[in-house]
Scaffold this active site. Structure first.
Site, mmCIF file in Angstrom:
data_model
loop_
_atom_site.group_PDB
_atom_site.id
_atom_site.type_symbol
_atom_site.label_atom_id
_atom_site.label_comp_id
_atom_site.label_asym_id
_atom_site.label_seq_id
_atom_site.Cartn_x
_atom_site.Cartn_y
_atom_site.Cartn_z
ATOM 1 N N ILE A 51 0.840 -1.190 0.000
ATOM 2 C CA ILE A 51 0.000 0.000 0.000
ATOM 3 C C ILE A 51 0.876 1.241 0.000
ATOM 4 C CG2 ILE A 51 -0.261 -0.184 2.521
ATOM 5 C CD1 ILE A 51 -3.022 1.167 2.211
ATOM 6 N N CYS A 52 0.406 2.281 -0.690
ATOM 7 C CA CYS A 52 1.090 3.574 -0.727
ATOM 8 C C CYS A 52 2.475 3.405 -1.365
ATOM 9 C CB CYS A 52 1.145 4.147 0.690
ATOM 10 S SG CYS A 52 1.562 5.902 0.797
ATOM 11 N N ASP A 53 3.522 3.941 -0.779
ATOM 12 C CA ASP A 53 4.844 3.836 -1.389
ATOM 13 C C ASP A 53 5.361 2.398 -1.390
ATOM 14 O OD1 ASP A 53 5.986 5.920 -2.761
ATOM 15 O OD2 ASP A 53 7.573 6.284 -1.288
ATOM 16 N N ALA B 234 3.530 -0.083 -2.322
ATOM 17 C CA ALA B 234 3.022 -0.609 -3.589
ATOM 18 C C ALA B 234 3.970 -0.234 -4.717
ATOM 19 C CB ALA B 234 1.618 -0.083 -3.865
ATOM 20 N N ALA C 158 -2.637 -0.859 -3.307
ATOM 21 C CA ALA C 158 -3.564 0.221 -2.969
ATOM 22 C C ALA C 158 -2.801 1.520 -2.843
ATOM 23 C CB ALA C 158 -4.288 -0.078 -1.656
#
Length: 199
Positions: free
Chosen positions: A102-104, A106, A156
């Protein structure tokens, strides 16, 4: 024997991105899973919000048997020492386990070539392309959506903690689809507006 889910947290990790998912695993999984944290070392790791965690494992001591690997976003995935997580990600993929970022985190998956053949998302496609460079060839499979699940891989953006949790729960089959959706709607829509389970 409980099934282990590994959660990778780096310094300045985004604590809210882990909270819904890990608590849902505990609530819906009926005691069959245990959450274990992993970091670059066994030193305490402090989140953006100030939560301090003593990791269960460093990268050298991660158990060989686990059900899933979750990479939590934060402020230090672009630091050079974060590259050490690549071997664990590759191990997860080789074993066919559920993998989420998720976020960085990902985007980090893109830098190690994991997202080239699966539908995925993240914070920004152009940023992902620039950061990952030649390691990322999956631009055509990028979807501008809160969370995307393709087989065993879930991605995400940083505003999608709830959606990330929902897709990961489905990928791991923690509970029935109905139970997962009841959980999601209750937390997403709120106490007074979520449809209540039928008795």
């Amino acid at each position: 024997m409980k099934k282990t889910i590994l959660v990778v947290i780096l310094p300045q990790y985004a604590d809210w991105e882990a909270a819904y998912l890990t608590s849902a695993v505990a609530m819906l999984g009926q005691g069959q899973y245990e959450i274990k944290t992993v970091s670059l070392s066994r030193d305490d790791v402090c989140s953006i919000g100030g939560f301090r965690v003593s990791p269960d494992f460093d990268l050298a001591s991660v158990p060989s048997h686990y059900e899933a690997l979750i990479l939590i976003g934060g402020m230090t995935w672009r630091d050079e020492n974060a590259r050490a997580v690549k071997a664990l990600v590759e191990d997860c993929c080789q074993k066919g386990k559920v993998l989420g970022g998720i976020c960085d985190a990902a985007a980090f998956l893109g830098t190690v070539g994991v997202l080239n053949n699966v539908f995925h998302t993240g914070n920004d496609r152009d940023d992902l392309k620039q950061w990952a460079g030649a390691a990322y060839t999956g631009e055509a499979k990028y979807i501008a959506k809160q969370a995307v699940r393709d087989g065993n891989i879930v991605t995400a953006n940083g505003t999608a903690a709830m959606e990330f949790a929902k897709e990961f729960l489905h990928a791991l089959q923690v509970a029935s689809e109905d139970k997962i959706m009841e959980w999601y709607q209750f937390h997403k829509l709120g106490y007074y507006t979520a449809p209540m389970p039928k008795m």
